[in-house]
Design an enzyme around this catalytic site. Structure first.
Site, mmCIF file in Angstrom:
data_model
loop_
_atom_site.group_PDB
_atom_site.id
_atom_site.type_symbol
_atom_site.label_atom_id
_atom_site.label_comp_id
_atom_site.label_asym_id
_atom_site.label_seq_id
_atom_site.Cartn_x
_atom_site.Cartn_y
_atom_site.Cartn_z
ATOM 1 C CG ASP A 12 42.175 38.894 37.444
ATOM 2 O OD1 ASP A 12 41.087 38.297 37.425
ATOM 3 O OD2 ASP A 12 42.533 39.687 36.552
ATOM 4 C CE LYS A 15 37.571 39.384 43.698
ATOM 5 N NZ LYS A 15 38.662 39.767 42.788
ATOM 6 N N GLY A 39 35.729 36.536 36.715
ATOM 7 C CA GLY A 39 35.913 35.129 36.366
ATOM 8 C C GLY A 39 36.663 34.485 37.496
ATOM 9 C CG HIS A 40 34.936 33.613 40.523
ATOM 10 N ND1 HIS A 40 34.944 34.875 41.054
ATOM 11 C CD2 HIS A 40 33.668 33.377 40.122
ATOM 12 C CE1 HIS A 40 33.744 35.383 40.973
ATOM 13 N NE2 HIS A 40 32.947 34.511 40.419
ATOM 14 C CD GLN A 220 34.448 43.334 38.637
ATOM 15 O OE1 GLN A 220 33.579 43.845 39.313
ATOM 16 N NE2 GLN A 220 34.231 42.299 37.877
HETATM 17 P P1 IMP Z 1 34.751 46.213 32.417
HETATM 18 O O1 IMP Z 1 34.444 45.900 33.850
HETATM 19 O O2 IMP Z 1 34.556 45.039 31.497
HETATM 20 O O3 IMP Z 1 34.058 47.455 31.950
HETATM 21 O O4 IMP Z 1 36.319 46.535 32.322
HETATM 22 C C1 IMP Z 1 36.894 47.678 32.933
HETATM 23 C C2 IMP Z 1 38.282 47.381 33.464
HETATM 24 O O5 IMP Z 1 38.203 46.495 34.577
HETATM 25 C C3 IMP Z 1 39.190 46.664 32.453
HETATM 26 O O6 IMP Z 1 40.532 47.090 32.680
HETATM 27 C C4 IMP Z 1 39.057 45.204 32.819
HETATM 28 O O7 IMP Z 1 40.169 44.454 32.406
HETATM 29 C C5 IMP Z 1 38.963 45.304 34.324
HETATM 30 N N1 IMP Z 1 38.222 44.203 34.932
HETATM 31 C C6 IMP Z 1 36.874 44.045 34.994
HETATM 32 N N2 IMP Z 1 36.571 42.933 35.673
HETATM 33 C C7 IMP Z 1 37.729 42.385 36.072
HETATM 34 C C8 IMP Z 1 38.049 41.237 36.864
HETATM 35 O O8 IMP Z 1 37.188 40.497 37.355
HETATM 36 N N3 IMP Z 1 39.381 41.005 37.062
HETATM 37 C C9 IMP Z 1 40.341 41.829 36.584
HETATM 38 N N4 IMP Z 1 40.081 42.920 35.860
HETATM 39 C C10 IMP Z 1 38.779 43.196 35.604
#
Ligand code: IMP
Length: 430
Positions: A12, A15, A39-40, A220
């Site tokens: 977040d 990007k 999510g963008h 991420q």
């Molecule tokens: P997962 O990727 O859904 O398994 O989540 C694992 C961790 O990564 C959690 O703390 C999510 O909130 C975080 N996370 C996954 N994708 C994103 C992203 O695109 N932005 C921010 N945090 C993310």
């Protein structure tokens, strides 16, 4: 130009905005990790667009590629493709045949696994990301290409069920008929996606031979990397620059530019250590000023001060050439700004954040206090293409220069708002 854009913090960082801004100069945009946990949001004169699987550069480039390192929910992808075609009708979309498929079983498992974790629950996005990567590495995963063979999908769903029967005991999938229906639905989705499937590693190679400009878009952030992030509070893929090779098939040696995106402060969703976290009323104020609510889950994001040692670590792991900084407009509105300059352990400086969950609690932080720069006079700053940086308030320029001094890397792009136009691009060669 062959470049990669990556997040330097916990995801977040903005990007989406930076990739969209840069993509004007790129023919091809490639994603190589994650799925719709990302999510963008991109704001253009045509409106506000939210993407989860499709790269943010997709509104302006002519080809978008979803690489083999991704995990793809076919139903969400079908919807996103429809939306994208409204905004960019001529775009070519290519999905790696070797990417893995997130199925509704994986989404169910994501929630069940979180329940089992108890105190170590991660706070995942519940999009089935972890369980899909688990199956990939267990070699039971469903690949995009498998969707075209109904018997293979059925067999794989059965295998996944047998392996995870305990976790699925209360789910609809304990019924064989439900599993068969799921396999049939997935096969149908596969047929809809067939026209986009390809061996994308070969396409990317061909585009590079044709000297096309290719932008790789990391999802991420560095501190969510499965190896180097705050394990176990991480995502299930590698998020570093090097992951673009295994996640797209393109050799890392050919990448010419690595751009690291930093948010002017920090944010994090989910659990786990966040050394510079801000608590209380100030956190609420910053969260509201910055609209810090997850694009994917709507969850309020935790917020914190910029962490320079962590930024240095991320910069090193990714071998960053330059930074893009976002949300400076938001940060400047606070009454006082802090920046983490050093970590201290027993009163002595340590330049490295330990990863033992116990040891990390023993670290304290030495902050530098910074004068805020208030509201930015956007009209004046962008009144002419020259001298935009020099028209920024001196306090903001000092902030940018503090980052440059501490990391040894230039801040090339400064984003002053969510719109594309509100972006300063400094000419580093001048
Ligand atoms: P997962 O990727 O859904 O398994 O989540 C694992 C961790 O990564 C959690 O703390 C999510 O909130 C975080 N996370 C996954 N994708 C994103 C992203 O695109 N932005 C921010 N945090 C993310």
């Amino acid at each position: 130009m062959l470049a990669v854009v990556l997040g330097m913090q916990f995801g977040d960082e903005g990007k989406g905005k930076i990739t969209d801004y840069l993509s004007e100069n790129f023919d091809v945009v490639v994603r190589f990790n994650g799925g719709n946990n990302a999510g963008h949001t991109v704001v253009t004169s045509q409106g506000k667009f939210k993407f989860h699987l499709i790269p943010s550069g997709s509104l302006r480039s002519s080809v978008v590629i979803l690489g083999n390192g991704m995990v793809i929910d076919p139903y969400s992808l079908i919807d996103e493709i429809e939306n994208l075609k409204k905004a960019n009708p001529d775009v070519q979309i290519k999905i790696s045949k070797m990417a893995h498929v997130v199925t509704p079983i994986h989404k169910y498992l994501d929630k069940s696994e979180e329940n089992v974790r108890g105190g170590l629950s991660i706070g995942t996005t519940a999009q089935g990301i972890g369980p899909t990567y688990e199956d990939k590495y267990a070699r039971t995963g469903v690949r995009v290409i498998d969707l075209l063979e109904k018997s293979i999908v059925t067999e794989k769903i059965e295998t996944i069920y047998r392996m995870k029967e305990n976790l699925l005991a209360d789910s609809p999938y304990r019924e064989k008929s439900e599993r068969e229906k799921l396999a049939a639905d997935l096969h149908e989705a596969g047929k809809k996606l067939m026209q986009y499937m390809d061996y994308t590693e070969n396409l990317i190679y061909r585009f590079s031979q044709e000297k096309k400009n290719i932008l790789f878009e990391g999802a991420q952030g560095t501190m969510l990397d499965i190896d180097f992030g705050m394990y176990p509070f991480v995502t299930s893929s590698n998020t570093l620059a090097g992951a673009l090779s295994s996640g797209s098939g393109f050799p890392f040696r050919k990448i010419q530019r690595v751009i690291g995106v930093i948010k002017a402060y920090m944010s994090k969703v989910g659990s786990g250590p966040f050394p510079t976290e801000i608590e209380g009323d100030l956190a609420v104020r910053l969260r509201d000023l910055g609209h810090e609510y997850g694009t994917t889950t709507g969850r309020p994001r935790r917020v914190g001060w910029l962490d320079l040692p962590l930024l240095n670590y991320a910069s090193r792991l990714n071998d960053v050439d330059s930074f893009a900084i976002t949300n400076v407009d938001t940060l400047g509105k606070l009454d006082e700004i802090k920046v983490c300059e050093k970590y201290l352990k027993d009163g002595k400086e340590v330049d490295f954040i330990p990863r033992s969950l116990e040891e990390i609690k023993t670290i304290s932080i030495s902050y530098k206090t910074i004068r805020p720069w208030g509201n930015l006079d956007i009209e004046n700053i962008f009144s002419s293409p020259d001298g935009q940086y020099d028209r920024l308030p001196v306090e903001l320029r000092n902030y940018v220069e503090l980052i440059e001094k501490n990391t040894g890397k230039p801040v090339e792009i400064i984003s002053l708002g969510e719109r594309r136009e509100n972006t300063i691009h400094r000419n580093l060669d001048a």
